[in-house]
Design an enzyme around this catalytic site. Structure first.
Site, short mmCIF file in Angstrom:
data_model
loop_
_atom_site.label_atom_id
_atom_site.label_comp_id
_atom_site.label_asym_id
_atom_site.label_seq_id
_atom_site.Cartn_x
_atom_site.Cartn_y
_atom_site.Cartn_z
N ASP A 237 0.87 -1.18 0.00
CA ASP A 237 0.00 0.00 0.00
C ASP A 237 0.90 1.22 0.00
OD1 ASP A 237 -2.09 -1.76 0.20
OD2 ASP A 237 -2.63 -1.25 2.26
N ASP B 291 -15.19 -4.20 -0.85
CA ASP B 291 -14.71 -3.96 0.51
C ASP B 291 -15.93 -3.88 1.43
OD1 ASP B 291 -12.16 -3.77 -0.61
OD2 ASP B 291 -12.41 -1.63 -0.99
#
Length: 241
Positions: A8, A129
């Site tokens: 990330d 998500d």
């Protein structure tokens, strides 16, 4: 089962968040290219990259870093985070990524998703998500009204081949993954499912593989040493596309 070690990125650094909270950020490396190369040296084939700045605000602030990772690591890189326009999809594909992950745009603009799937086929994946049974958007900062299973059913009908499913409640906690969720998804839908969030031990990897899941993302557990990537890859006997 395919393993996707994860990087990330915020401001060009490799970071991890807890439950997607930008205020709970740990910087693990200022050299994400070196991190990607270390994954390749451990035997990885794939890499899961998320531009967290892009996820929150849109745009491609870390495009050059991502291009460098693609060019120097030799890994098959999938990228997500703020991909909400055809121009952004094209930028990433031109940079050499093998798959682009749509999130917020897939929820809010289904016609855009349909167009991208028609144009690029299996180079388009969707990130689902989940928080409290709903699909989260905008870098997990907002909840949509879309229920997880209804949304996945729509994706299957549209022709999406790969769904990357994250249980936000498990993400970054090193407390195990939501095995029941992935089992239910794999039974309900005929798409490739990638498990994400809370994959903490080799046992988690083994249990996901035993379900016949397409893939799993390894994040914080790699950075803390809870999972050795080489051991995990040997466990899954990963095969190239």
């Amino acid at each position: 089962m395919k393993l996707f070690p994860a990087i990330d990125i915020i401001e060009g650094c490799a970071v991890r968040l807890v439950k997607g909270d930008y205020a709970k950020k740990t910087v693990y490396s200022t050299q994400p290219v070196a991190v990607a190369k270390s994954f390749a040296e451990a035997g990885a084939t794939y890499l899961h990259l998320v531009d967290l700045e892009g996820a929150k605000d849109g745009g491609t602030p870390n495009l050059e870093v991502i291009r460098e990772i693609v060019n120097e690591s030799g890994l098959l890189v999938e990228v997500g985070g703020g991909i909400r326009s055809e121009e952004t999809v094209e930028k990433y594909l031109e940079a050499g990524v093998f798959r682009v992950i749509l999130g917020t745009a897939a929820v809010n603009h289904p016609q855009f998703l349909i167009k991208m799937v028609e144009k690029h086929g299996d180079k388009i994946a969707v990130g689902v998500d989940i928080k409290d049974g709903k699909v989260a958007v905008k870098g997990w900062t907002e909840l949509s009204e879309e229920s997880c299973f209804d949304f996945c059913e729509k994706l299957e009908k549209i022709g999406v081949k790969t769904i990357i499913c994250t249980d936000i409640s498990k993400d970054g906690l090193l407390a195990g993954t939501n095995l029941a969720l992935y089992k239910e998804m794999s039974e309900k839908f005929r798409v490739d499912i990638v498990a994400s969030g809370g994959v903490t031990t080799l046992e988690d990897v083994d249990q996901l593989q035993s379900m016949g899941l397409y893939g799993a993302i390894l994040g914080k557990a790699l950075y803390t040493g809870n999972i050795d990537l080489k051991q995990a890859i040997n466990l899954t006997k990963e095969e190239i596309l």
